[in-house]
Design an enzyme around this catalytic site. Sequence first.
Site, short mmCIF file in Angstrom:
data_model
loop_
_atom_site.label_atom_id
_atom_site.label_comp_id
_atom_site.label_asym_id
_atom_site.label_seq_id
_atom_site.Cartn_x
_atom_site.Cartn_y
_atom_site.Cartn_z
N HIS A 20 -10.73 -5.42 -2.65
CA HIS A 20 -9.36 -5.56 -2.18
C HIS A 20 -9.36 -5.90 -0.69
CE1 HIS A 20 -10.46 -1.30 -1.75
NE2 HIS A 20 -9.57 -1.20 -0.77
N ASP A 65 0.86 -1.18 0.00
CA ASP A 65 0.00 0.00 0.00
C ASP A 65 0.90 1.24 0.00
OD1 ASP A 65 -1.73 2.19 0.97
OD2 ASP A 65 -3.17 0.59 1.38
N GLN A 107 -15.11 1.89 1.97
CA GLN A 107 -14.39 1.47 0.77
C GLN A 107 -14.05 2.72 -0.04
OE1 GLN A 107 -16.58 -1.14 -1.86
NE2 GLN A 107 -14.77 -1.61 -3.08
N ASN A 164 -13.59 -4.00 2.80
CA ASN A 164 -14.75 -3.12 2.91
C ASN A 164 -15.58 -3.18 1.62
OD1 ASN A 164 -13.67 -2.18 5.38
ND2 ASN A 164 -12.45 -0.67 4.31
#
Length: 133
Positions: free
Chosen positions: A95, A30, A89, A82
């Site tokens: 994801h 990330d 989200q 989410n």
Amino acid sequence: MASCIFCKIIKGDIPCFKLYESEKTLAFLDINPLSRGHALVIPKFHGEKLTDIPDDHLTELLPIAKKLALATGANEYNILQNNGRGAHQEVDHVHFHMIPKPNPEEGLGIGWPQQKTDMDKLKALYDEIKQKL
């Protein structure tokens, strides 16, 4: 989808720090991590919500999240997924986050607003859901 940032990453139009790739799955770090080792695991099949993804495109997601947790050495971590803006989200492509929780300051912070349970209503809900499975 042409405008989806994750689809662009899958196609190679946007670079990423790729940790794992197969025919159906991609995992990468990330770029706005909550902690060291925060990674995303995504199906290559585009779908906004978990219910939009065919089952055969979901089979690798949790095993890869598990491997990432082990590879980072995280003793405590969250696996987060989410669905929808109201559920936090941000990217409209399914994801899973693997977020190491090394200390109280880093990683995912979460509230858990529990509600009182009415056992009769809970039983009715159980019956309703069980019939649909």
